[in-house]
Design a protein around this motif. Sequence first.
Motif, PDB file in Angstrom:
ATOM      1  N   SER A   1       1.221  -1.555  -0.112  1.00 37.20           N
ATOM      2  CA  SER A   1       0.203  -0.104  -0.265  1.00 37.20           C
ATOM      3  C   SER A   1       0.872   1.379  -0.013  1.00 37.20           C
ATOM      4  N   TYR A   2       2.026   1.230   0.193  1.00 36.06           N
ATOM      5  CA  TYR A   2       3.059   2.295   1.047  1.00 36.06           C
ATOM      6  C   TYR A   2       3.964   2.354  -0.828  1.00 36.06           C
ATOM      7  N   ILE A   3       4.409   1.279  -1.209  1.00 37.25           N
ATOM      8  CA  ILE A   3       5.463   1.585  -2.374  1.00 37.25           C
ATOM      9  C   ILE A   3       5.015   1.461  -3.840  1.00 37.25           C
ATOM     10  N   TYR A   4       3.760   0.818  -3.972  1.00 42.81           N
ATOM     11  CA  TYR A   4       2.575   0.983  -5.448  1.00 42.81           C
ATOM     12  C   TYR A   4       1.452   2.036  -5.453  1.00 42.81           C
ATOM     13  N   LYS A   5       1.511   2.208  -6.957  1.00 44.18           N
ATOM     14  CA  LYS A   5       0.604   3.315  -6.988  1.00 44.18           C
ATOM     15  C   LYS A   5      -0.656   2.539  -6.486  1.00 44.18           C
ATOM     16  N   PRO A   6      -1.473   3.085  -6.259  1.00 45.30           N
ATOM     17  CA  PRO A   6      -2.670   2.770  -6.535  1.00 45.30           C
ATOM     18  C   PRO A   6      -3.392   2.526  -8.209  1.00 45.30           C
ATOM     19  N   GLU A   7      -5.099   1.813  -8.482  1.00 44.58           N
ATOM     20  CA  GLU A   7      -5.242   1.515  -9.568  1.00 44.58           C
ATOM     21  C   GLU A   7      -5.294   2.908 -10.134  1.00 44.58           C
ATOM     22  N   THR A   8      -6.093   4.170 -10.034  1.00 45.71           N
ATOM     23  CA  THR A   8      -6.548   4.557 -10.419  1.00 45.71           C
ATOM     24  C   THR A   8      -6.110   6.183 -10.618  1.00 45.71           C
ATOM     25  N   ASN A   9      -6.060   6.924 -11.283  1.00 44.51           N
ATOM     26  CA  ASN A   9      -4.449   7.944 -11.401  1.00 44.51           C
ATOM     27  C   ASN A   9      -5.610   9.062 -10.624  1.00 44.51           C
ATOM     28  N   LEU A  10      -6.553   9.136 -10.074  1.00 41.16           N
ATOM     29  CA  LEU A  10      -7.246  10.631  -9.037  1.00 41.16           C
ATOM     30  C   LEU A  10      -5.666  10.128  -7.996  1.00 41.16           C
ATOM     31  N   LEU A  11      -5.344   8.641  -7.656  1.00 38.95           N
ATOM     32  CA  LEU A  11      -4.482   8.796  -5.859  1.00 38.95           C
ATOM     33  C   LEU A  11      -3.383   7.992  -5.959  1.00 38.95           C
ATOM     34  N   VAL A  12      -2.830   8.467  -5.419  1.00 40.05           N
ATOM     35  CA  VAL A  12      -1.265   8.633  -5.169  1.00 40.05           C
ATOM     36  C   VAL A  12      -1.249   7.762  -4.091  1.00 40.05           C
ATOM     37  N   ALA A  13      -0.007   6.452  -4.018  1.00 39.45           N
ATOM     38  CA  ALA A  13       0.901   6.220  -2.183  1.00 39.45           C
ATOM     39  C   ALA A  13       2.404   7.286  -2.781  1.00 39.45           C
ATOM     40  N   TYR A  14       3.154   6.344  -2.281  1.00 39.93           N
ATOM     41  CA  TYR A  14       4.708   7.138  -1.618  1.00 39.93           C
ATOM     42  C   TYR A  14       5.576   6.388  -2.658  1.00 39.93           C
ATOM     43  N   ASN A  15       4.735   6.343  -3.947  1.00 45.48           N
ATOM     44  CA  ASN A  15       5.098   5.413  -4.646  1.00 45.48           C
ATOM     45  C   ASN A  15       6.630   6.017  -5.519  1.00 45.48           C
TER      46      ASN A  15
END
Length: 443
Positions: free
Chosen positions: A233-247
Amino acid sequence: MSLLRIQQEVEEYLQKRILELLGGRPEEAGRFTILGSDINEIRHIFYYLRMNRAPVQVQYQLESYSAQVLSVEDTLATLSVPGFEETAFRRIKLRFSMMNTFYQFEVILSRVRGEEVTFQLPFYIQSATRRKYPRHPLQRAYLLFNTVYRPIFGTRGIGQIVEEKHRHLIAELKKDFPDLSLMLRIIADDLVSIAGDYQLQFYKPEQKKSLMETTISGEDKTLFIASTEDINSYIYKPETNLLVAYNREFKTMAAASSEEEAVKYFKELQLAEMRRHVYSYVCAPLHLFGKVIGHIYIETDLIHRKRIFADDAMRVGILADLLSYGMTKTVIARSYFAKPIAEIMNLSMAGVLFRVSSSTIYDYLIDHDLLKLKIPLTNEYLSFRGEITRMFSEGTRYHLALRFVDGADDDYRKLEQFLYADTRMRLRGKSRGPTGPLTELHE
């Protein structure tokens, strides 16, 4: 190179060669009335500009200057351009108004001596727009303006859903003065329904930002950690482009040191957040004039293990965007819509040219070009809506040309009466003889 410039260069080259064949010199082209050319008309246009000391807007590469015509010769004209800085580029663009016609030329530089810029007169009129309504320059006249709401996310897909689901917030954004206290209550109810609690924080200039705050400020998107128990959940980007993680931060650290070191860092962050009993969290940026100034933060705990899903995170981001729009509109409403500080340069039945002193407002209006105006004339305000058609800056003065698209019939009638009376007064003043140089403001 544009087709217009190519055509102009071909015509100029051929005219020079024709004159050489006829025994003339290339630089004497302007001495003749060349059949099919506009050289005489163009020469008289610049004579008019010189005699009336009319302003000419000069664009040289990315810089804009205000100039006046000093002299006009057979094929050359000289401008006085304060602050002009010469480079290797040899073309300038000229814009000015004369006799209710707006002209635009692109000409070749001949020589530059300090602030005196000499250029070759073109043989042909490149662009001349006849205005339906004459412009009336005004002195010490000001207007009020505010932005008009347009769907932030569009009118289809997610935009249509937002307009229907958050219609109470949208109703406030459509007002001239949004009720921020009501908007905050509505948004708070939505946030509590997602996570049970929320935080709203504004950044201070001297405040050092955390990794979470730096991430949303840099990427300008909503940060979403679905589960602190899962390192992915921290190092990979979420599936939607509207959200980000710490990727992105993970990739930067891995490139700077190694992937093992980057994984170790985020595992320590994961452990620290689990010790605080955080299970899922969302952090959405708040904006003012497009700049991140704070955030909305929600989280759930490990005790209740209520998970926040991606749809909930996007919902928080949408609420943050709506609140940001409301705050920005409130700032404009309490300044430029409450106090007459936007100066009118000229006015007509078709629109108005005005200027502001704030680069922040100027930059914001590039993407928010539908405005509501109140023009104070004859002891009352005339209300119009208009679209910005042109923007340009001169130093610290930022000009906006706006075309009217809507207004009450009675307001149009009053504006017409005012402009008619202004024209009669000016003509009456001319009949008594000139009292000073006539200055015609550019659009």
